[in-house]
Design an enzyme around this catalytic site. Structure first.
Site, PDB file in Angstrom:
ATOM      1  CG  ASP A   1     -10.454   5.008  13.769  1.00  0.00           C
ATOM      2  OD1 ASP A   1     -10.395   5.269  12.557  1.00  0.00           O
ATOM      3  OD2 ASP A   1      -9.472   5.019  14.527  1.00  0.00           O
TER       4      ASP A   1
ATOM      5  CD  GLN B   1      -6.090  -2.096  -7.993  1.00  0.00           C
ATOM      6  OE1 GLN B   1      -5.926  -2.049  -6.773  1.00  0.00           O
ATOM      7  NE2 GLN B   1      -6.739  -3.077  -8.589  1.00  0.00           N
TER       8      GLN B   1
ATOM      9  NE  ARG C   1      -8.062  -0.571  11.315  1.00  0.00           N
ATOM     10  CZ  ARG C   1      -8.777  -0.264  12.404  1.00  0.00           C
ATOM     11  NH1 ARG C   1      -8.950  -1.159  13.359  1.00  0.00           N
ATOM     12  NH2 ARG C   1      -9.319   0.934  12.531  1.00  0.00           N
TER      13      ARG C   1
ATOM     14  CG  ASP D   1     -11.132  12.418 -13.542  1.00  0.00           C
ATOM     15  OD1 ASP D   1     -10.604  13.184 -12.711  1.00  0.00           O
ATOM     16  OD2 ASP D   1     -12.118  11.690 -13.286  1.00  0.00           O
TER      17      ASP D   1
ATOM     18  N   GLY E   1      -2.242   9.903  -6.963  1.00  0.00           N
ATOM     19  CA  GLY E   1      -1.107   9.165  -7.514  1.00  0.00           C
ATOM     20  C   GLY E   1       0.043  10.111  -7.851  1.00  0.00           C
TER      21      GLY E   1
ATOM     22  CE1 TYR F   1     -12.173   4.484   0.015  1.00  0.00           C
ATOM     23  CE2 TYR F   1     -12.443   3.133   1.978  1.00  0.00           C
ATOM     24  CZ  TYR F   1     -11.825   3.365   0.760  1.00  0.00           C
ATOM     25  OH  TYR F   1     -10.889   2.479   0.287  1.00  0.00           O
TER      26      TYR F   1
ATOM     27  CB  SER G   1      -9.189   9.139   2.509  1.00  0.00           C
ATOM     28  OG  SER G   1      -9.330   9.746   3.770  1.00  0.00           O
TER      29      SER G   1
HETATM   30  C1  UD1 Z   1      -9.782   2.218   6.546  1.00  0.00           C
HETATM   31  C2  UD1 Z   1     -10.444   1.050   5.850  1.00  0.00           C
HETATM   32  C3  UD1 Z   1      -9.690   0.623   4.626  1.00  0.00           C
HETATM   33  C4  UD1 Z   1      -9.463   1.791   3.742  1.00  0.00           C
HETATM   34  C5  UD1 Z   1      -8.706   2.866   4.514  1.00  0.00           C
HETATM   35  C6  UD1 Z   1      -8.575   4.092   3.637  1.00  0.00           C
HETATM   36  C7  UD1 Z   1     -11.510  -0.347   7.538  1.00  0.00           C
HETATM   37  C8  UD1 Z   1     -11.400  -1.627   8.272  1.00  0.00           C
HETATM   38  N1  UD1 Z   1     -10.473  -0.092   6.730  1.00  0.00           N
HETATM   39  O1  UD1 Z   1      -8.621   1.819   7.139  1.00  0.00           O
HETATM   40  O2  UD1 Z   1     -10.451  -0.339   3.909  1.00  0.00           O
HETATM   41  O3  UD1 Z   1      -8.756   1.402   2.603  1.00  0.00           O
HETATM   42  O4  UD1 Z   1      -9.470   3.240   5.641  1.00  0.00           O
HETATM   43  O5  UD1 Z   1      -8.254   5.207   4.381  1.00  0.00           O
HETATM   44  O6  UD1 Z   1     -12.464   0.389   7.630  1.00  0.00           O
HETATM   45  N2  UD1 Z   1      -4.060   5.820  13.439  1.00  0.00           N
HETATM   46  C9  UD1 Z   1      -3.287   6.295  14.485  1.00  0.00           C
HETATM   47  N3  UD1 Z   1      -2.370   7.261  14.224  1.00  0.00           N
HETATM   48  C10 UD1 Z   1      -2.168   7.798  12.985  1.00  0.00           C
HETATM   49  C11 UD1 Z   1      -2.980   7.309  11.912  1.00  0.00           C
HETATM   50  C12 UD1 Z   1      -3.918   6.326  12.171  1.00  0.00           C
HETATM   51  O7  UD1 Z   1      -3.423   5.855  15.615  1.00  0.00           O
HETATM   52  O8  UD1 Z   1      -1.320   8.674  12.834  1.00  0.00           O
HETATM   53  C13 UD1 Z   1      -5.023   4.758  13.714  1.00  0.00           C
HETATM   54  C14 UD1 Z   1      -6.421   5.035  13.208  1.00  0.00           C
HETATM   55  O9  UD1 Z   1      -7.135   5.841  14.108  1.00  0.00           O
HETATM   56  C15 UD1 Z   1      -6.971   3.610  13.082  1.00  0.00           C
HETATM   57  C16 UD1 Z   1      -5.735   2.780  12.698  1.00  0.00           C
HETATM   58  O10 UD1 Z   1      -4.618   3.578  13.043  1.00  0.00           O
HETATM   59  O11 UD1 Z   1      -7.474   3.161  14.310  1.00  0.00           O
HETATM   60  C17 UD1 Z   1      -5.674   2.451  11.226  1.00  0.00           C
HETATM   61  O12 UD1 Z   1      -5.923   3.649  10.493  1.00  0.00           O
HETATM   62  P1  UD1 Z   1      -5.682   3.787   8.916  1.00  0.00           P
HETATM   63  O13 UD1 Z   1      -4.323   3.316   8.579  1.00  0.00           O
HETATM   64  O14 UD1 Z   1      -6.090   5.152   8.519  1.00  0.00           O
HETATM   65  O15 UD1 Z   1      -6.675   2.717   8.249  1.00  0.00           O
HETATM   66  P2  UD1 Z   1      -8.197   2.312   8.571  1.00  0.00           P
HETATM   67  O16 UD1 Z   1      -8.990   3.497   8.995  1.00  0.00           O
HETATM   68  O17 UD1 Z   1      -8.206   1.092   9.390  1.00  0.00           O
END
Ligand code: UD1
Length: 318
Positions: A275, A75, A211, A55, A37, A143, A80
């Site tokens: 992923d 929250q 997503r 904390d 934060g 996580y 991550s």
């Molecule tokens: C996941 C969890 C979510 C959690 C979050 C915390 C699931 C469904 N969701 O989200 O609950 O709060 O992690 O980190 O498990 N990507 C790119 N380029 C980038 C960054 C990301 O292509 O620069 C892709 C990732 O590989 C992924 C998608 O975007 O396929 C979404 O990634 P991200 O935003 O990190 O979230 P999730 O991993 O879906």
């Protein structure tokens, strides 16, 4: 005017809940250890909240923080997936031990209700879409396991001690104030800030992953509804918080090109380990029990978020 405690108040979601509660004339107390934060997020409300740098693992501080509180919005977390793969112990301490501490403190202080930021990652990579709350969880990352374990603690504290708890499984929440600077940042915060600077974003995989991206105002309204819904409808239960629609990353990139004015291409790189391919929620339960409805759709939320980051970069350049 009741007193509300937000854990992780200096984070993106915690600070948004704080502003919404203040707008309703409520009293707000918040704790944050400032690990992820930022003071910046609560700067403009700092004189209207009781902020304590503390904390979750400090049980005495949590007990003091819960004193006189009507409702806790939990929250605070290390939010991550990849970070938890690197450091499962750290993830477990913050995301499980920290939750048990706040639950004990809330129970002992006779807090009426605890609303918890659970995660859609609990569903894992099962092929069935949309995800419904009655499906068997299948967490993959440390996580996801930690977030799910805390959900079970929420249920346990309701059943064993009568503390009213509600878990909200967030689906990819995005919006203003989400930190774009960490390698673990959410994809939309990263893409928007990169594209506004004219930098090339990277899609991990072929971009067909999808997503149920959920704008922050929807998550905030779900929290406020969860705090107020009748006990019989929500206590000890779990609800998806999402929009019930999904978009893939290639479509998202095209939309962002229009919104940001970025004229380059996207780079494709190897798929990210751990992923999941697709994520989509069934939000029927939250609609029925909480009266929840996603008020801001994906495109509108994306536009607002782009405008906010644009304003930030102008302010920084001024
Ligand atoms: C996941 C969890 C979510 C959690 C979050 C915390 C699931 C469904 N969701 O989200 O609950 O709060 O992690 O980190 O498990 N990507 C790119 N380029 C980038 C960054 C990301 O292509 O620069 C892709 C990732 O590989 C992924 C998608 O975007 O396929 C979404 O990634 P991200 O935003 O990190 O979230 P999730 O991993 O879906």
């Amino acid at each position: 005017m009741a007193l509300h405690l937000i854990t992780g108040i200096a984070g993106f979601i915690g600070s948004s809940i704080a502003r919404a509660l203040l707008e309703r004339g409520e009293q707000v107390r918040g704790i944050d250890n400032l690990a992820t934060g930022k003071r910046e997020n609560i700067k403009e409300i700092a004189d209207r909240i009781d902020f304590r740098e503390a904390d979750l693992l400090d049980l005495d501080a949590m007990k003091e923080a819960c004193h006189g509180v009507e409702c806790v919005y939990h929250q605070a977390a290390i939010p991550s997936v990849p970070k938890s793969v690197l450091d499962p112990l750290g993830s477990n301490q913050a995301n499980v031990d920290g939750t048990v501490n706040i639950l004990i403190a809330a129970r002992d202080a006779k807090v009426r209700r605890v609303v918890y930021a659970a995660s859609s990652s609990a569903y894992g990579d099962t092929p069935t879409l949309p995800k419904r709350e009655d499906m068997t969880p299948n967490p993959i990352s440390p996580y996801a396991v930690a977030k799910l374990a805390s959900e079970y603690y929420m249920v346990s504290f309701f059943r064993c001690y009568g503390l009213e708890t509600v878990s909200l499984r967030y689906f990819n929440i995005f919006g203003p104030r989400q930190d774009p600077t960490s390698p673990y940042s959410g994809v939309l915060a990263k893409f928007i800030t990169q594209m506004l600077r004219g930098e090339q974003p990277t899609i991990f995989g072929d971009g067909s992953q999808s997503r149920d991206f959920t704008y922050i105002d929807n998550a905030v309204s779900a929290n406020l509804l969860a705090a107020q819904a009748p006990t019989a409808k929500v206590a000890g239960r779990v609800f998806n918080v999402a929009t019930g629609t999904r978009v893939d990353l290639n479509q998202t990139f095209e939309l962002l090109k229009k919104m940001t004015g970025y004229s380059g291409n996207v780079k494709y790189a190897a798929e990210r380990g751990g992923d999941i391919k697709h994520s989509l929620a069934d939000i029927t339960l939250a609609t029925k029990a909480l009266g929840y409805e996603p008020k801001v759709n994906f495109e509108e939320g994306l536009q607002r978020t782009v405008e906010w980051y644009r304003g930030q970069s102008k302010a920084a350049g001024a």
